[in-house]
Design an enzyme around this catalytic site. Structure first.
Site, PDB file in Angstrom:
ATOM      1  N   HIS A   3       0.832  -1.192   0.000  1.00 11.83           N
ATOM      2  CA  HIS A   3       0.000   0.000   0.000  1.00 11.83           C
ATOM      3  C   HIS A   3       0.873   1.249   0.000  1.00 11.83           C
ATOM      4  O   HIS A   3       1.631   1.477   0.946  1.00 11.83           O
ATOM      5  CB  HIS A   3      -0.899  -0.031   1.237  1.00 11.83           C
ATOM      6  N   HIS A  45      -1.203   9.966  -2.630  1.00 14.41           N
ATOM      7  CA  HIS A  45      -2.373   9.442  -1.928  1.00 14.41           C
ATOM      8  C   HIS A  45      -3.461  10.486  -1.750  1.00 14.41           C
ATOM      9  O   HIS A  45      -4.630  10.232  -2.007  1.00 14.41           O
ATOM     10  CB  HIS A  45      -1.993   8.876  -0.564  1.00 14.41           C
TER      11      HIS A  45
END
Length: 184
Positions: A3, A45
């Site tokens: 991630h 992100h």
């Protein structure tokens, strides 16, 4: 799935994060995608730059006020900056001085780093930011998949791609266009 790369060990969405994820044996490496003012996909992100870069110091007068997740916030949206401007930002010091000078990578740079070593798990991040800004996020991703030979007959079998989005309208657009890779 790594991630944001190996984001627990190095600054998220940096080439160092992708390199370490591969070294650690990730099957897939996730990239959250944002779009610059000049239409380039970058790995970031947040829809804005202030949490993971020094944008507030470098461009203090370039913020905007938006409503995100039901709250009004003062932010420095990636879509308000060109790639050249974003490439001047320090994307590593917030994590540790050891990573000072790390840069926000483009999706193309991430693919070049990961290709053949792991799969790609890009997320079309916060697609609602681009609605009303004349940005066809889905088209940009399609063009990147084609340019980078990540879908279709010439796709790199060693680099599988799974697209993800939390935007319902974006998921429908991907389905309608039959993008050629799995969508979650």
């Amino acid at each position: 799935i790594a991630h944001r790369g190996a984001s627990g060990y190095v600054p998220e969405h940096t080439l160092a994060a992708y390199d370490l994820a591969i070294t650690q044996g990730a099957d897939f490496v996730e990239q959250d995608l944002a779009v610059t003012k000049d239409g380039v996909l970058i790995c970031l992100h947040d829809p804005s730059l202030e949490r993971t870069t020094d944008v507030e110091q470098r461009f203090p007068d370039r913020s905007t006020t938006v409503t995100l997740e039901g709250r009004q916030r003062r932010v420095w949206l990636a879509n308000d900056f060109t790639l050249a401007e974003i490439k001047t930002l320090d994307a590593g010091s917030w994590f540790s001085e050891r990573f000072a000078g790390a840069r926000v990578p483009t999706f193309d740079e991430a693919v070049a780093r990961i290709r053949g070593k792991a799969g790609l798990y890009p997320e079309l991040k916060t697609p609602e930011i681009y609605e009303g800004r004349d940005v066809d996020f889905v088209a940009l991703v399609e063009q990147a998949l084609d340019r980078l030979a990540l879908r279709g007959a010439n796709a790199d079998a060693k680099t599988p791609v799974i697209l993800q989005t939390f935007g319902a309208s974006t998921a429908r657009a991907l389905a309608a266009r039959r993008i050629g890779v799995p969508v979650v």
